[in-house]
Scaffold this motif. Structure first.
Motif, PDB file in Angstrom:
ATOM      1  N   LYS A  69       0.831  -1.203   0.000  1.00  0.00           N
ATOM      2  CA  LYS A  69       0.000   0.000   0.000  1.00  0.00           C
ATOM      3  C   LYS A  69       0.871   1.260   0.000  1.00  0.00           C
ATOM      4  N   LEU A  70       1.901   1.277   0.827  1.00  0.00           N
ATOM      5  CA  LEU A  70       2.781   2.444   0.902  1.00  0.00           C
ATOM      6  C   LEU A  70       3.556   2.659  -0.397  1.00  0.00           C
ATOM      7  N   LEU A  71       3.950   1.573  -1.047  1.00  0.00           N
ATOM      8  CA  LEU A  71       4.655   1.691  -2.313  1.00  0.00           C
ATOM      9  C   LEU A  71       3.726   2.242  -3.400  1.00  0.00           C
ATOM     10  N   VAL A  72       2.506   1.731  -3.474  1.00  0.00           N
ATOM     11  CA  VAL A  72       1.537   2.263  -4.442  1.00  0.00           C
ATOM     12  C   VAL A  72       1.259   3.730  -4.127  1.00  0.00           C
ATOM     13  N   MET A  73       1.138   4.063  -2.865  1.00  0.00           N
ATOM     14  CA  MET A  73       0.894   5.451  -2.478  1.00  0.00           C
ATOM     15  C   MET A  73       2.038   6.342  -2.957  1.00  0.00           C
ATOM     16  N   ARG A  74       3.267   5.908  -2.739  1.00  0.00           N
ATOM     17  CA  ARG A  74       4.422   6.696  -3.182  1.00  0.00           C
ATOM     18  C   ARG A  74       4.396   6.883  -4.701  1.00  0.00           C
ATOM     19  N   TYR A  75       4.089   5.820  -5.440  1.00  0.00           N
ATOM     20  CA  TYR A  75       4.014   5.907  -6.894  1.00  0.00           C
ATOM     21  C   TYR A  75       2.876   6.838  -7.324  1.00  0.00           C
ATOM     22  N   CYS A  76       1.716   6.693  -6.714  1.00  0.00           N
ATOM     23  CA  CYS A  76       0.578   7.562  -7.056  1.00  0.00           C
ATOM     24  C   CYS A  76       0.908   9.024  -6.783  1.00  0.00           C
ATOM     25  N   PHE A  77       1.564   9.298  -5.679  1.00  0.00           N
ATOM     26  CA  PHE A  77       1.953  10.672  -5.366  1.00  0.00           C
ATOM     27  C   PHE A  77       2.888  11.224  -6.442  1.00  0.00           C
ATOM     28  N   ARG A  78       3.783  10.398  -6.957  1.00  0.00           N
ATOM     29  CA  ARG A  78       4.730  10.845  -7.994  1.00  0.00           C
ATOM     30  C   ARG A  78       4.020  11.301  -9.260  1.00  0.00           C
ATOM     31  N   VAL A  79       2.831  10.769  -9.518  1.00  0.00           N
ATOM     32  CA  VAL A  79       2.108  11.153 -10.738  1.00  0.00           C
ATOM     33  C   VAL A  79       0.924  12.070 -10.441  1.00  0.00           C
ATOM     34  N   GLY A  80       0.779  12.496  -9.175  1.00  0.00           N
ATOM     35  CA  GLY A  80      -0.266  13.451  -8.822  1.00  0.00           C
ATOM     36  C   GLY A  80      -1.593  12.849  -8.404  1.00  0.00           C
ATOM     37  N   LEU A  81      -1.659  11.550  -8.161  1.00  0.00           N
ATOM     38  CA  LEU A  81      -2.900  10.893  -7.727  1.00  0.00           C
ATOM     39  C   LEU A  81      -2.903  10.763  -6.199  1.00  0.00           C
ATOM     40  N   MET A 121      -3.923   1.243 -11.523  1.00  0.00           N
ATOM     41  CA  MET A 121      -3.727  -0.179 -11.808  1.00  0.00           C
ATOM     42  C   MET A 121      -2.265  -0.436 -12.180  1.00  0.00           C
ATOM     43  N   LEU A 122      -1.695   0.446 -12.964  1.00  0.00           N
ATOM     44  CA  LEU A 122      -0.290   0.344 -13.343  1.00  0.00           C
ATOM     45  C   LEU A 122       0.602   0.386 -12.098  1.00  0.00           C
ATOM     46  N   MET A 123       0.364   1.347 -11.227  1.00  0.00           N
ATOM     47  CA  MET A 123       1.166   1.469 -10.000  1.00  0.00           C
ATOM     48  C   MET A 123       1.014   0.230  -9.120  1.00  0.00           C
ATOM     49  N   ASP A 124      -0.207  -0.303  -9.079  1.00  0.00           N
ATOM     50  CA  ASP A 124      -0.491  -1.504  -8.305  1.00  0.00           C
ATOM     51  C   ASP A 124       0.308  -2.689  -8.849  1.00  0.00           C
ATOM     52  N   ASP A 138      12.482  -3.817 -14.189  1.00  0.00           N
ATOM     53  CA  ASP A 138      11.360  -3.134 -14.834  1.00  0.00           C
ATOM     54  C   ASP A 138      10.669  -3.945 -15.929  1.00  0.00           C
ATOM     55  N   SER A 139      11.170  -5.115 -16.253  1.00  0.00           N
ATOM     56  CA  SER A 139      10.510  -5.968 -17.246  1.00  0.00           C
ATOM     57  C   SER A 139       9.451  -6.867 -16.610  1.00  0.00           C
ATOM     58  N   TYR A 140       9.475  -7.042 -15.295  1.00  0.00           N
ATOM     59  CA  TYR A 140       8.571  -7.982 -14.622  1.00  0.00           C
ATOM     60  C   TYR A 140       7.089  -7.659 -14.790  1.00  0.00           C
ATOM     61  N   PRO A 141       6.666  -6.397 -14.593  1.00  0.00           N
ATOM     62  CA  PRO A 141       5.229  -6.119 -14.753  1.00  0.00           C
ATOM     63  C   PRO A 141       4.714  -6.416 -16.167  1.00  0.00           C
ATOM     64  N   LEU A 142       5.499  -6.115 -17.196  1.00  0.00           N
ATOM     65  CA  LEU A 142       5.088  -6.423 -18.564  1.00  0.00           C
ATOM     66  C   LEU A 142       5.043  -7.938 -18.775  1.00  0.00           C
ATOM     67  N   ALA A 143       6.017  -8.654 -18.265  1.00  0.00           N
ATOM     68  CA  ALA A 143       6.040 -10.118 -18.414  1.00  0.00           C
ATOM     69  C   ALA A 143       4.813 -10.745 -17.755  1.00  0.00           C
ATOM     70  N   PHE A 159      -6.944  -1.850 -22.536  1.00  0.00           N
ATOM     71  CA  PHE A 159      -5.901  -2.847 -22.782  1.00  0.00           C
ATOM     72  C   PHE A 159      -4.685  -2.202 -23.445  1.00  0.00           C
ATOM     73  N   ARG A 160      -4.930  -1.431 -24.510  1.00  0.00           N
ATOM     74  CA  ARG A 160      -3.831  -0.769 -25.228  1.00  0.00           C
ATOM     75  C   ARG A 160      -3.102   0.222 -24.326  1.00  0.00           C
ATOM     76  N   GLN A 161      -3.851   0.961 -23.503  1.00  0.00           N
ATOM     77  CA  GLN A 161      -3.226   1.925 -22.606  1.00  0.00           C
ATOM     78  C   GLN A 161      -2.303   1.225 -21.607  1.00  0.00           C
ATOM     79  N   LEU A 162      -2.826   0.194 -20.946  1.00  0.00           N
ATOM     80  CA  LEU A 162      -2.022  -0.505 -19.938  1.00  0.00           C
ATOM     81  C   LEU A 162      -0.789  -1.139 -20.577  1.00  0.00           C
ATOM     82  N   GLU A 163      -0.981  -1.812 -21.685  1.00  0.00           N
ATOM     83  CA  GLU A 163       0.156  -2.454 -22.350  1.00  0.00           C
ATOM     84  C   GLU A 163       1.194  -1.417 -22.777  1.00  0.00           C
ATOM     85  N   GLY A 164       0.734  -0.294 -23.321  1.00  0.00           N
ATOM     86  CA  GLY A 164       1.656   0.762 -23.738  1.00  0.00           C
ATOM     87  C   GLY A 164       2.454   1.322 -22.574  1.00  0.00           C
TER      88      GLY A 164
END
Length: 178
Positions: free
Chosen positions: A14-26, A109-112, A127-132, A148-153
């Protein structure tokens, strides 16, 4: 039951997702991310099926044939693609379909996914793990084609250019287009 271990894992996630969300303004989404995991209907199941290397929901599913914690969780958290599955009145022969997700939930969802990959792979993450992980299951996703296209991109940006480039893009381009 592994109460302390499960609590530490979901809190670290949860804290990691929070940190990532904060980095993008969410900010609001970062603060509220996955709060339902602390509810007894999800938390106690997580303690019972905790393994530390994968979601306890998968272990519960193997034992029961379904995951009560997951059914509870996906219905309360808009960053899961399963939240956006509804009756399909547009396509012949497909009674259910993925609905288009708002970009802010695609970003969460991406941050999660990034955070889950880091948590479950610990010191082996790259950084290849989430795509794999996405590639491994994508044929089963019931997701709107645009989502689907957005997440994959976005996962490809992470894979090819790294976290800093991805977060810059999400904050300055992706979320501005909504």
């Amino acid at each position: 039951m592994k109460v302390i271990e499960h609590f530490k894992t979901i809190t670290e996630h949860k804290l990691l997702v929070m940190r990532y969300c904060f980095r993008v303004g969410l900010y609001r989404q970062g603060l509220l991310h996955d709060m339902s995991k602390y509810m007894p209907s999800e938390f106690l199941v997580g303690c019972r099926y905790y393994q530390g290397t994968r979601s306890p929901n998968n272990a519960e599913r193997e034992v029961k044939g379904y995951s009560s914690a997951w059914l509870h969780h996906k219905g309360r958290n808009k960053h899961h693609l399963e939240y956006w599955i509804d009756y399909n009145d547009k396509e012949e022969g497909a009674p259910m379909a993925g609905m288009k997700m708002p970009r802010r939930y695609v970003a969460e969802m991406l941050m999660d996914r990034i955070a889950a990959s880091r948590i479950y792979n610990r010191g082996h993450y790259n950084d290849s793990y989430p795509l794999a992980y996405f590639e491994k299951g994508k044929q089963h996703y019931m997701m709107h084609p645009e989502t689907f296209r957005q997440l994959e991109g976005l996962l490809r940006i992470l894979n090819d250019k790294g976290e800093d480039a991805l977060f810059w893009y999400v904050k300055n381009r992706f979320l501005k287009e909504e």
